[in-house]
Design an enzyme around this catalytic site. Sequence first.
Site, PDB file in Angstrom:
ATOM      1  N   ASP A   8      62.484  32.629  10.087  1.00  0.00           N
ATOM      2  CA  ASP A   8      63.682  33.393   9.773  1.00  0.00           C
ATOM      3  C   ASP A   8      63.547  34.329   8.582  1.00  0.00           C
ATOM      4  O   ASP A   8      62.552  34.187   7.941  1.00  0.00           O
ATOM      5  CB  ASP A   8      64.962  32.775   9.812  1.00  0.00           C
ATOM      6  N   CYS A  65      61.711  27.978   7.998  1.00  0.00           N
ATOM      7  CA  CYS A  65      63.006  28.772   7.482  1.00  0.00           C
ATOM      8  C   CYS A  65      63.298  28.333   6.164  1.00  0.00           C
ATOM      9  O   CYS A  65      62.213  27.865   5.526  1.00  0.00           O
ATOM     10  CB  CYS A  65      64.073  28.121   8.677  1.00  0.00           C
ATOM     11  N   GLY A  66      64.617  28.170   5.608  1.00  0.00           N
ATOM     12  CA  GLY A  66      64.682  27.706   4.308  1.00  0.00           C
ATOM     13  C   GLY A  66      64.230  26.291   4.017  1.00  0.00           C
ATOM     14  O   GLY A  66      63.591  25.940   3.105  1.00  0.00           O
ATOM     15  N   THR A  67      64.597  25.382   4.949  1.00  0.00           N
ATOM     16  CA  THR A  67      64.257  23.895   4.723  1.00  0.00           C
ATOM     17  C   THR A  67      63.440  23.566   5.848  1.00  0.00           C
ATOM     18  O   THR A  67      63.112  22.382   5.656  1.00  0.00           O
ATOM     19  CB  THR A  67      65.681  23.196   4.835  1.00  0.00           C
ATOM     20  N   GLY A  68      63.227  24.133   6.770  1.00  0.00           N
ATOM     21  CA  GLY A  68      62.433  23.587   8.037  1.00  0.00           C
ATOM     22  C   GLY A  68      63.272  22.741   9.028  1.00  0.00           C
ATOM     23  O   GLY A  68      62.857  22.544  10.114  1.00  0.00           O
ATOM     24  N   GLY A  70      66.254  23.394  10.474  1.00  0.00           N
ATOM     25  CA  GLY A  70      67.012  24.229  11.645  1.00  0.00           C
ATOM     26  C   GLY A  70      65.962  24.568  12.654  1.00  0.00           C
ATOM     27  O   GLY A  70      66.116  24.514  13.620  1.00  0.00           O
ATOM     28  N   HIS A  98      49.755  10.043  14.231  1.00  0.00           N
ATOM     29  CA  HIS A  98      50.733   9.291  14.895  1.00  0.00           C
ATOM     30  C   HIS A  98      51.649   9.980  16.274  1.00  0.00           C
ATOM     31  O   HIS A  98      51.776   9.290  16.936  1.00  0.00           O
ATOM     32  CB  HIS A  98      51.735   8.858  14.060  1.00  0.00           C
ATOM     33  N   ASN A  99      52.064  11.134  15.659  1.00  0.00           N
ATOM     34  CA  ASN A  99      52.831  11.856  16.407  1.00  0.00           C
ATOM     35  C   ASN A  99      52.622  13.001  17.454  1.00  0.00           C
ATOM     36  O   ASN A  99      53.094  13.506  18.261  1.00  0.00           O
ATOM     37  CB  ASN A  99      54.136  12.309  15.797  1.00  0.00           C
ATOM     38  N   ARG A 109      62.354  27.336   1.004  1.00  0.00           N
ATOM     39  CA  ARG A 109      63.242  27.156  -0.131  1.00  0.00           C
ATOM     40  C   ARG A 109      62.761  25.935  -0.924  1.00  0.00           C
ATOM     41  O   ARG A 109      63.339  25.597  -2.006  1.00  0.00           O
ATOM     42  CB  ARG A 109      64.482  27.320   0.392  1.00  0.00           C
ATOM     43  N   ARG A 132      47.807   3.258  20.701  1.00  0.00           N
ATOM     44  CA  ARG A 132      49.248   2.762  20.700  1.00  0.00           C
ATOM     45  C   ARG A 132      50.301   3.999  20.477  1.00  0.00           C
ATOM     46  O   ARG A 132      51.316   3.818  20.941  1.00  0.00           O
ATOM     47  CB  ARG A 132      49.440   1.705  19.445  1.00  0.00           C
ATOM     48  N   HIS A 133      49.607   4.913  19.913  1.00  0.00           N
ATOM     49  CA  HIS A 133      50.759   6.071  19.527  1.00  0.00           C
ATOM     50  C   HIS A 133      50.882   6.710  20.750  1.00  0.00           C
ATOM     51  O   HIS A 133      52.057   7.319  20.957  1.00  0.00           O
ATOM     52  CB  HIS A 133      50.147   6.983  18.512  1.00  0.00           C
ATOM     53  N   ARG A 136      53.883   5.548  22.714  1.00  0.00           N
ATOM     54  CA  ARG A 136      55.132   5.623  22.097  1.00  0.00           C
ATOM     55  C   ARG A 136      55.619   7.506  22.629  1.00  0.00           C
ATOM     56  O   ARG A 136      56.583   7.705  22.916  1.00  0.00           O
ATOM     57  CB  ARG A 136      55.128   5.757  20.612  1.00  0.00           C
TER      58      ARG A 136
HETATM   59  C1  RB5 Z   1      69.075  30.436   6.195  1.00  0.00           C
HETATM   60  O1  RB5 Z   1      70.071  30.494   5.210  1.00  0.00           O
HETATM   61  C2  RB5 Z   1      69.017  29.010   6.363  1.00  0.00           C
HETATM   62  O2  RB5 Z   1      70.265  28.229   6.690  1.00  0.00           O
HETATM   63  C3  RB5 Z   1      67.765  28.463   7.291  1.00  0.00           C
HETATM   64  O3  RB5 Z   1      66.775  29.193   6.743  1.00  0.00           O
HETATM   65  C4  RB5 Z   1      67.386  27.332   7.377  1.00  0.00           C
HETATM   66  O4  RB5 Z   1      67.195  26.721   6.252  1.00  0.00           O
HETATM   67  C5  RB5 Z   1      68.234  26.337   8.398  1.00  0.00           C
HETATM   68  O5  RB5 Z   1      67.772  25.184   8.621  1.00  0.00           O
END
Ligand code: RB5
Length: 161
Positions: A8, A65-68, A70, A98-99, A109, A132-133, A136
């Site tokens: 995004d 994305c900002g945090t990964g 979403g 493992h996954n 961010r 074993r993985h 699962r």
């Molecule tokens: C966008 O502002 C932010 O919410 C998106 O990039 C993401 O971090 C959502 O998980």
Amino acid sequence: MRVAVGADHAGYDLKEAIKQLLESRGVAVDDVGTVSRDSVDYPDFAVRVATAVAAGRSERGILVCGTGIGMSIAANKVNGVRAAVVGDPDAARLSREHNDANVLAIGARVTSVELALTIVDVFLGTPFEGGRHQRRLDKIEAIERDPSMAPHPQTHGESKH
Ligand code: RB5
């Protein structure tokens, strides 16, 4: 290897840096967007990468994305996708060993560009351990098919594995 990448607005710059890295490594890149820093909704790009991986058009996917968070939530709605939010190289290695994670989600961010590129290299260069993985992962597949039919828990005489 073919890798689908998507982001995004918050992840756009890092996606471009990841794309450069992949191309320098000879990896075929399928860039599903976004194409600028203009505000967009991350699920629109998560679903493109997730369906490319689930359909086998790409072996792996990378979402930013900002945090990964979403991106991973949205990508994991697609059956067959195992998306992992990763913020360090050890977790990147374990997500593969493992996954058998097939989609990597990174937070632009909360992760430096240098660290993110290291994570991408580890993610793409680490094989699944199986054994074993796999048992699962088979259970995760069973949940995808029908959560009410999920197998009962059992112990396997192993600890910390
Ligand atoms: C966008 O502002 C932010 O919410 C998106 O990039 C993401 O971090 C959502 O998980």
